[in-house]
Write a protein that holds these residues in place. Structure first.
Motif, PDB file in Angstrom:
ATOM      1  N   LEU A  16      34.759  27.546 -80.619  1.00 42.38           N
ATOM      2  CA  LEU A  16      35.537  28.545 -79.901  1.00 42.38           C
ATOM      3  C   LEU A  16      35.024  28.671 -78.476  1.00 42.38           C
ATOM      4  O   LEU A  16      33.823  28.732 -78.241  1.00 42.38           O
ATOM      5  N   VAL A  24      40.620  33.453 -75.996  1.00 38.53           N
ATOM      6  CA  VAL A  24      39.828  32.456 -76.706  1.00 38.53           C
ATOM      7  C   VAL A  24      40.691  31.232 -76.969  1.00 38.53           C
ATOM      8  O   VAL A  24      41.919  31.326 -77.095  1.00 38.53           O
ATOM      9  N   LYS A  55      44.070  34.422 -81.657  1.00 37.86           N
ATOM     10  CA  LYS A  55      43.580  34.698 -83.011  1.00 37.86           C
ATOM     11  C   LYS A  55      43.661  33.453 -83.884  1.00 37.86           C
ATOM     12  O   LYS A  55      42.794  33.218 -84.727  1.00 37.86           O
ATOM     13  N   THR A  58      40.619  31.450 -83.337  1.00 34.78           N
ATOM     14  CA  THR A  58      39.492  32.070 -84.032  1.00 34.78           C
ATOM     15  C   THR A  58      39.498  31.680 -85.506  1.00 34.78           C
ATOM     16  O   THR A  58      38.452  31.338 -86.072  1.00 34.78           O
ATOM     17  N   LYS A  62      36.827  29.479 -87.660  1.00 35.12           N
ATOM     18  CA  LYS A  62      36.195  30.176 -88.776  1.00 35.12           C
ATOM     19  C   LYS A  62      36.358  29.426 -90.099  1.00 35.12           C
ATOM     20  O   LYS A  62      35.429  29.343 -90.894  1.00 35.12           O
TER      21      LYS A  62
END
Length: 145
Positions: A16, A24, A55, A58, A62
């Motif tokens: 990221l 991001v 998002k 992200t 993740k």
């Protein structure tokens, strides 16, 4: 019309990047096998650069790592820049607005399941971010309130 839909495996763990104004972003490359063999009887592979924002970026960082099988939907974008030696470099990449997690690495699948179990026990749920889609088999075990 500028639409792209690809399925492939991530070649390296995505990282990221924090950009200005709190935005991001992540870049990753997916490897996609061709449906035919070359003159040597081998299957060639295409490597496609992808960019994801917000998002969704992200969540990709993740939940996905090297070897994860994902589906990417988005558009093609081309850009160029000049290197220090004066040569012009051209880049074509997919800017993804949808990512489907098809087969995550084993350790990642366990981490997702553990997180889902912890949230279920504590009664917590999370809203599904825009563009984040799990296949039905995987979505059944996760709280998607």
């Amino acid at each position: 019309m500028n639409q792209v839909a690809l399925i492939g495996r991530i070649t390296k763990d995505p990282e990221l990047r924090q950009l200005s104004e709190g935005r991001v972003q992540t870049n990753f490359v997916i490897a996609i096998n061709r449906n035919f063999k070359n003159v040597n009887g081998e299957i060639d592979t295409d490597f496609v650069s992808c960019s994801v924002w917000g998002k969704l970026a992200t969540n990709v960082v993740k939940y996905c790592g090297k070897g994860s099988l994902i589906g990417v939907g988005g558009r093609l974008q081309s850009r160029s820049y000049e290197r220090e030696d004066g040569r012009r470099v051209y880049i074509v990449e997919v800017v993804a607005d949808e990512v489907r997690f098809l087969a995550l690495k084993e350790r990642e699948e366990k981490a997702i399941q553990q997180q889902a179990n912890q949230q279920a026990v504590s009664g917590q749920t999370q809203a599904v971010p825009a563009g984040f889609v799990l296949p039905t088999e995987e979505a059944e075990g996760l709280p998607m309130g």
